[in-house]
Each structure stands twice: as C-alpha cells, then as structure tokens.
Write a protein that holds these residues in place. Structure first.
Motif, PDB file in Angstrom:
ATOM      1  N   PRO A 604       0.828  -1.221   0.000  1.00  0.00           N
ATOM      2  CA  PRO A 604       0.000   0.000   0.000  1.00  0.00           C
ATOM      3  C   PRO A 604       0.856   1.261   0.000  1.00  0.00           C
ATOM      4  CG  PRO A 604      -0.842  -1.613   1.573  1.00  0.00           C
ATOM      5  CD  PRO A 604       0.470  -2.130   1.106  1.00  0.00           C
ATOM      6  N   ALA A 605       0.358   2.286  -0.683  1.00  0.00           N
ATOM      7  CA  ALA A 605       1.081   3.562  -0.718  1.00  0.00           C
ATOM      8  C   ALA A 605       0.983   4.254   0.641  1.00  0.00           C
ATOM      9  CB  ALA A 605       0.476   4.450  -1.816  1.00  0.00           C
ATOM     10  N   ARG A 606       1.968   5.114   0.899  1.00  0.00           N
ATOM     11  CA  ARG A 606       1.938   5.861   2.167  1.00  0.00           C
ATOM     12  C   ARG A 606       0.744   6.823   2.146  1.00  0.00           C
ATOM     13  NH1 ARG A 606       6.930   9.130   5.070  1.00  0.00           N
ATOM     14  NH2 ARG A 606       5.681  10.137   6.697  1.00  0.00           N
ATOM     15  N   PRO A 607      -0.069   6.789   3.189  1.00  0.00           N
ATOM     16  CA  PRO A 607      -1.239   7.672   3.227  1.00  0.00           C
ATOM     17  C   PRO A 607      -0.837   9.138   3.380  1.00  0.00           C
ATOM     18  CG  PRO A 607      -1.142   6.239   5.171  1.00  0.00           C
ATOM     19  CD  PRO A 607       0.035   5.910   4.325  1.00  0.00           C
ATOM     20  N   GLY A 608      -1.837  10.011   3.244  1.00  0.00           N
ATOM     21  CA  GLY A 608      -1.570  11.435   3.188  1.00  0.00           C
ATOM     22  C   GLY A 608      -1.560  12.150   4.516  1.00  0.00           C
ATOM     23  N   GLU A 609      -1.957  13.430   4.485  1.00  0.00           N
ATOM     24  CA  GLU A 609      -1.804  14.359   5.591  1.00  0.00           C
ATOM     25  C   GLU A 609      -2.551  13.912   6.843  1.00  0.00           C
ATOM     26  OE1 GLU A 609      -0.394  17.487   7.703  1.00  0.00           O
ATOM     27  OE2 GLU A 609       0.212  16.799   5.707  1.00  0.00           O
ATOM     28  N   VAL A 610      -3.745  13.345   6.689  1.00  0.00           N
ATOM     29  CA  VAL A 610      -4.538  12.948   7.861  1.00  0.00           C
ATOM     30  C   VAL A 610      -3.768  11.927   8.700  1.00  0.00           C
ATOM     31  CG1 VAL A 610      -6.650  11.831   8.651  1.00  0.00           C
ATOM     32  CG2 VAL A 610      -6.735  13.472   6.754  1.00  0.00           C
ATOM     33  N   ALA A 611      -3.195  10.922   8.030  1.00  0.00           N
ATOM     34  CA  ALA A 611      -2.425   9.895   8.747  1.00  0.00           C
ATOM     35  C   ALA A 611      -1.197  10.502   9.408  1.00  0.00           C
ATOM     36  CB  ALA A 611      -2.024   8.781   7.789  1.00  0.00           C
ATOM     37  N   THR A 612      -0.563  11.476   8.733  1.00  0.00           N
ATOM     38  CA  THR A 612       0.607  12.138   9.324  1.00  0.00           C
ATOM     39  C   THR A 612       0.222  12.862  10.601  1.00  0.00           C
ATOM     40  OG1 THR A 612       1.581  12.433   7.115  1.00  0.00           O
ATOM     41  CG2 THR A 612       2.448  13.798   8.895  1.00  0.00           C
ATOM     42  N   GLN A 613      -0.912  13.547  10.586  1.00  0.00           N
ATOM     43  CA  GLN A 613      -1.383  14.240  11.790  1.00  0.00           C
ATOM     44  C   GLN A 613      -1.683  13.260  12.925  1.00  0.00           C
ATOM     45  OE1 GLN A 613      -4.759  16.492  10.421  1.00  0.00           O
ATOM     46  NE2 GLN A 613      -3.505  18.017   9.325  1.00  0.00           N
ATOM     47  N   ARG A 614      -1.994  12.044  12.582  1.00  0.00           N
ATOM     48  CA  ARG A 614      -2.298  11.024  13.597  1.00  0.00           C
ATOM     49  C   ARG A 614      -1.040  10.329  14.109  1.00  0.00           C
ATOM     50  NH1 ARG A 614      -7.455   8.358  10.317  1.00  0.00           N
ATOM     51  NH2 ARG A 614      -9.015   9.907  10.987  1.00  0.00           N
ATOM     52  N   GLY A 615       0.125  10.721  13.630  1.00  0.00           N
ATOM     53  CA  GLY A 615       1.376  10.177  14.163  1.00  0.00           C
ATOM     54  C   GLY A 615       2.207   9.385  13.198  1.00  0.00           C
ATOM     55  N   LEU A 616       1.774   9.251  11.943  1.00  0.00           N
ATOM     56  CA  LEU A 616       2.527   8.473  10.963  1.00  0.00           C
ATOM     57  C   LEU A 616       3.643   9.333  10.362  1.00  0.00           C
ATOM     58  CD1 LEU A 616       2.945   5.870   9.393  1.00  0.00           C
ATOM     59  CD2 LEU A 616       1.202   6.631   7.756  1.00  0.00           C
TER      60      LEU A 616
END
Length: 693
Positions: A604-616
């Motif tokens: 799977p591709a790396r998810p976007g901004e929402v996932a980053t805000q959640r700690g990714l």
C-alpha cells in the motif's frame, strides 16, 4: 555447598566387586558373604552415616550400633574394625571421585598419609582394609540409601515428646527398602533439597531433631504431602509409644498402611488419587488438633501443609519428563481429566515450570482430542435474541453468567462435520487461549457446550467498546501510536512464549477494546478452526489483505502455515488500518488483485496528511515498511518492533516494561488443587513458608 553424602542410612557397596560392607560377629568389616542374587538386606549391612560440624563423618552399624573404626596408629593394610562404645568415634572423610556417585572413605595415619577403605577381591568374607591408592576402583564405594516406614518394637523405653520420639525409632522392622540411584535427576534433587529445608525449619519450631531413616523414606517416596505425612507419623508415633491413648496406636497403624500404599505409587497415579490422599491427610490433621496437646502441633501442621502445597508445583514438573508423559497419555479418560485439572491448577498459580506444563497440557488435548472439564462453564445465558455482531469467523452474542456480562463467540462452521473432530479442534485452540496472561490479550473464560449445541460458544468478558476499528471511528483524536504499541506488546508476548503462539489472523476486527480504552488481541486460532468447518464448502475464511506473500500458494490456494514472521507482516497492515481507518489496499476491490499485487512485491502507498497528523511520521513509516518486507527473514521480530515504538513514545526509554501485571478479569474460575486452611494465612505461619511469593 552441600556435603558429598547427606545424613542417612546406607548400604555401602564396593564399586569394583559390588559387595557390601558387612559387620561380622568379630566386629570386623568384611565383604558380605551372601550371593548377590535374591539376597536379603540385613541390618548388619546397613550403616548410619552422620556428618559432623567439621565436615567429617561417623559411620555406625544399624544392627550393633558399633562405629567403624581404625587403629589409633593406622598403617597401610590395617583392617577396618568396629567399636561399640568409643569415647571418640573414628572420623572419616568422604569425598566424591571424578565419577559421579563413587566415593572414597578416608582416614589419616600417624604420618598424615591418606588411607582409603579397600577390598582386595570379590570373595565373601574378604576384610575391608586401609590402602593408600584412591584411583583403584577397589578403593571406591557407592552409598545406596535404604529408608523405610518403621514400627516400634521398644516403645516402653520411650520418654516424653522429643526424647520419646527419638527412642521410638529404636530397633526396627524393615518394611521398605529403596535404592537412591534416582537422586541423580535434577528435578527430583531440587525437590528433595526443598523438602529437607522445610523439615529443618519445622524441627527448629519443635526444638527437636528427629530426621533420620523415617524422614528419608517419606521425603524420597511420597510424591506429594511428604512434610505433612512425616510430622503426622512422628506425632502419632510419639504418643503411641508413650501409651497415652489407644486411639493413637490405632490411628498410627491405619495411617501407616495408607502411607505404604501412597509411597508405592508413581507420580501420575498419586495425582490421580490426589483427592483421596488430601482428604485423608486433612481429616487426620483435624483429629490431631482435637487431642490433648494437639494444639502444640498446630503451627507445624499448618506450616507443613502450606509448604507441601508449594512443593506440589515443583513435583508436578516431573510430568514433563518422557517416561511420565507416556504414563499420562496411557490414562483412562476419567483419570486424564483429573491430571489435566491438576496441571491447570499449577499453571494458574504460575508455578516455576508452568510453561512446560502448558506444553504438556496442549499435547494431551491434541493427542486425546477432548476439552478438559475445567474449560466448560455452566449456567451461561444469552441476554439478547440476536447476535450483536457478525464477522467472517463468528457470530457474537451478549450473555451473562454468575452476575458477569460476557461475550459469546460462536464459530460460523458447517455442522455436517463430526462433532468429536470439532471438539478436538476447538479444544486445541481453547487450551492455548486459556493460558495467555497479558494485559493486551483478551481473557478467555471457557466454553459453553449447551447454549448453541452442537456448536460451542467461546466465553470471554464483554468488551462494551467494541473492536478496534469501531472504537477509532468513535474516537478520532485517540493517540494511535499508543494503541499500536499496545498491540505490539501483546503480540510480542505471544511470540516469546515457549512453545510459541502464532496468532495467524491479526487485523483490526480481531482486536477488542476494554473499558479503559486498551487494546486486547482476540481470536487466536479461530481462523484455523473455521477454515476446517467452513460455512460454505470450499470457501476459506482467509484475511487476504493482511496476509504475507509466503502464505499464498497461487494459483492453488493458501498456505495455512502461519509463522511469527507472517504475524509481523499482518501487524504492519494493522498499523496502516489504525492510521487510515481503512483496510489495506483499499483501492483494490477484488481479493485476487490484492494477491497479485503482493506477490509482485507491491505494498500500500503511504497515506496522506490525515495519517501524518495522527502520528505516521517518517520513522513510523520506515518501521511499517520493515515489517512487511517480502522475505520473512528480513522482517524484524516483535521485540525489536516494540523497542522502537517505545523509543518513539518515550524517548530514552526503549526498554519500557512490557509485561505488566494483568487485570483481575483474566481468570473467571481459577482452578485450585485445594484450598488452604484459613489458619495458614496467619502471619506466624506465612513466616515459615520457604517459597516466598
């Protein structure tokens, strides 16, 4: 450091000729004159060996009470004799040779030269003499311990309490003999040392030292309750020898007969008869407390039963040895049920070798194909007319038992299959789940066999917060990295168990959330059971989107041989679920497309901004990529994963303690061997417990 030979009564056997040291009518030590075949052990061939404070020994003949001695100015070739009442018995030095179980017996001559017991040949009547060459096996000896339950023949000579009990041993009738070659076994040796320490402690309480051949026999032959049995015999024999009450003599005779019977049993059959033995001992102790001075002994009896209970956990470890395992597997179904309950009781108490016992219990269930009685829960009721959740593996129902809300997981299986086979498969998975003991593991209470008959319901505490994915949708601002760490902690625990536990179907739907918002991994092995009894013939309940590439045997189907490394791959996919709230490969509609992509090496591709805000962040994404590497050996183990996550959450503390004390909901009905008397909980009794909590 323990002495080379413990205090006790022994036959002293020459290593070369296999003849025993015998005291003849001329007070000389000679090789025994009886043929070895069918020969009878006499008291003239037995010796009380006692260690002194300087680590030297005295050696006293049982028949005559004479002490083995040497001339005051001993020389090479002098005979070893015996003196009946020496002012200072000869002190001998006993040392083990480089061959285990072979010893030299030494005295020193006037020039301080070492002289060793020796016998020149194997002819009967050959004198035992002193020689200066220890390496010859004619000069080396084995100490074969002989112990027995005794009946007093000189009780009229006894005096009060301690001195009376010593005289009660007196001249004895030999009822049992025992060759102690088995003491080489490590498990047994640990048990005997523990029992010796307990007896020494209780002797100090009584301010007496009665331990001799009676204690040695009880210690070595009673597989369970050795300390309680010994002090009950001493108590009854002391009073019987004094002629205080005829009831003591009757009790002593009756109880001794029981001890003979118990001591002849092997460990497996002692456990099978455990309840009968326990009731007899408990009733005898209760009787002893009602006697004139029984209260004086109450402390000893309470401490004895407390330490015996601890000793049981160590004793049962011997069941994991090959010979004992074979005896267990040969038991009848009824007998086997008793042994399995006993095993589970020791596991619940976290006895020292509980992991070995867990392995044995699994082997029994797998080989014999039955669910142990203690895994069944009676009186379970449904609290709703319909299941509240349906997955590919099971229907989930709400229930209640004994005032506790529970979750009933009923596997979605084809009941055209034979029920005995289903019971075996459910039993193998249930017994694994029953042993798990970690704060991030969903507890397992047991099975309900009648509520959904002929199917089974797996009973666990009701998780009112639902599964992980539902919980994340309701709590979008949740600390997702902490949730991931909790799952990693539980998975590491499973993988480090011995034997190892592989989950095999890790995904968001199989992680439940407890009342404190903590993750609990669930559904161990359920996929394997449902796979074998699928709702639709030929359809496999397989979580394709979380499956490692090595599990695909395309185009022939799936390889069910999941491993800890395939769990690590699934964990990476679960991390993606937690950060995105979506299944892995959400852009691919068909499972077949997912399989092709995975086998090609796509992820799977790396998810976007929402996932980053959640700690990714970059570090977490790199960890995920490491975990779903194509080759299993390239993936980290869960201990390394947990360490990295802990460092990210608590910088500088990558070794954050993972094995925390589980919550009290882990065991619904703890299996107990027996309940301790309330008096055993008193502080003065607990202080006499050698195995501390």
């Amino acid at each position: 450091m323990s002495p080379p030979v413990e205090d006790g009564q022994y036959e002293i056997v020459n290593t070369r000729w296999k003849t025993s040291a015998l005291l003849n009518d001329n007070e000389e030590l000679v090789a025994d004159a009886q043929p070895r075949k069918n020969r009878r052990i006499t008291n003239e061939m037995l010796w009380n060996v006692s260690i002194l404070t300087n680590d030297h020994y005295t050696i006293q003949n049982v028949a005559t009470e004479s002490y083995a001695s040497r001339p005051s100015r001993a020389e090479e070739g002098d005979p070893v004799g015996a003196l009946s009442s020496p002012q200072r018995p000869t002190q001998w030095i006993i040392k083990e040779t480089r061959f285990k179980g072979r010893f030299t017996i030494t005295a020193t001559d006037s020039a301080h030269q070492e002289l060793f017991w020796s016998v020149a040949d194997g002819e009967p009547g050959t004198p035992i003499s002193l020689h200066s060459v220890p390496t010859n096996n004619r000069n080396q000896w084995e100490f074969r311990e002989h112990n027995y339950v005794v009946e007093d023949k000189q009780s009229s000579e006894a005096n009060a309490t301690a001195s009376g009990a010593r005289h009660a041993v007196g001249r004895t009738e030999l009822l049992f003999t025992f060759d102690a070659d088995i003491l080489g076994d490590n498990t047994l040796t640990r048990r005997l040392k523990f029992r010796n320490k307990v007896a020494q402690t209780l002797d100090d309480v009584l301010k007496i030292n009665l331990r001799g051949h009676l204690w040695a026999f009880i210690r070595d032959h009673m597989k369970l309750y050795s300390v309680s049995v010994y002090y009950l015999l001493v108590f009854m024999r002391t009073h019987a020898s004094l002629g205080i009450e005829s009831s003591f003599t009757k009790r002593h005779t009756s109880f001794s007969e029981k001890v003979r019977e118990w001591s002849a049993m092997d460990l497996v059959h002692t456990i099978v008869k455990h309840r009968e033995i326990h009731v007899t001992i408990s009733n005898t102790i209760a009787w002893a407390r009602t006697t004139a001075d029984g209260l004086v002994w109450s402390t000893v009896f309470n401490a004895a039963i407390l330490n015996d209970r601890d000793d049981m956990s160590g004793s049962i470890s011997a069941l994991t040895e090959t010979a004992e395992r074979e005896r267990v597997m040969a038991l009848s179904s009824e007998e086997l049920s008793v042994v399995m309950k006993y095993l589970q009781a020791c596991i619940d108490e976290r006895c020292p070798d509980h992991h070995k016992l867990e392995s044995l219990l699994r082997s029994i269930v797998g080989a014999r194909g039955s669910i142990p009685d203690f895994l069944f829960i009676k009186g379970v009721h449904r609290t709703s007319e319909q299941s509240f959740y349906v997955t590919g593996l099971a229907n989930l129902w709400k229930g209640e038992t004994q005032g506790k809300l529970v979750m009933l997981k009923v596997p979605r299986i084809n009941l055209k299959q034979t029920v005995p086979a289903l019971e075996k498969d459910i039993g193998k998975e249930a017994i694994i789940w029953r042993q798990l003991y970690h704060r991030n593991i969903l507890p397992f209470y047991g099975c309900s066999a009648d509520l959904f008959s002929p199917n089974y319901a797996l009973v666990s505490p009701l998780m009112t917060s639902g599964n992980l994915m539902e919980y994340l949708r309701k709590h979008p601002t949740l600390d997702r990295l902490a949730m991931i760490r909790g799952v990693a902690s539980g998975l590491r625990y499973l993988h480090e168990l011995r034997p190892q536990v592989v989950h095999g179907d890790l995904k968001g739907l199989n992680v439940m959330i407890d009342g404190d918002g903590g993750p609990r991994i669930a559904d161990f092995g359920l996929a394997r059971v449902v796979d074998a009894y699928s709702v639709e013939d030929g359809v496999e309940q397989f979580s394709v989107r979380w499956a490692a590439p090595e599990l695909f045997d395309w185009p022939h189907g799936f390889d069910a041989n999941t491993t800890d490394k395939s769990d690590v791959y699934a964990f990476a996919c679960l991390c993606l679920e937690i950060f995105t709230g979506n299944h892995p490969f959400e852009d691919l509609v068909q499972d077949g497309s997912v399989i092709i992509a995975v086998l090609k090496g796509d992820r799977p591709a790396r998810p976007g901004e929402v996932a980053t805000q959640r700690g990714l962040d970059n570090q977490v994404w790199q960890l995920i990529e490491n975990c779903w590497m194509h080759e299993p050996l390239d993936r980290p183990d869960m201990a390394a994963v947990l360490s990295q996550l802990s460092e990210l959450i608590h910088p500088g503390d990558s070794h954050l303690d993972d094995v925390e004390t589980p919550r009290t909901d882990f065991v619904f009905n703890r299996v107990e061997i027996f309940k301790l008397p309330r008096d055993c909980l008193q502080k003065n009794i607990q202080q006499l417990r050698l195995l501390k909590n």
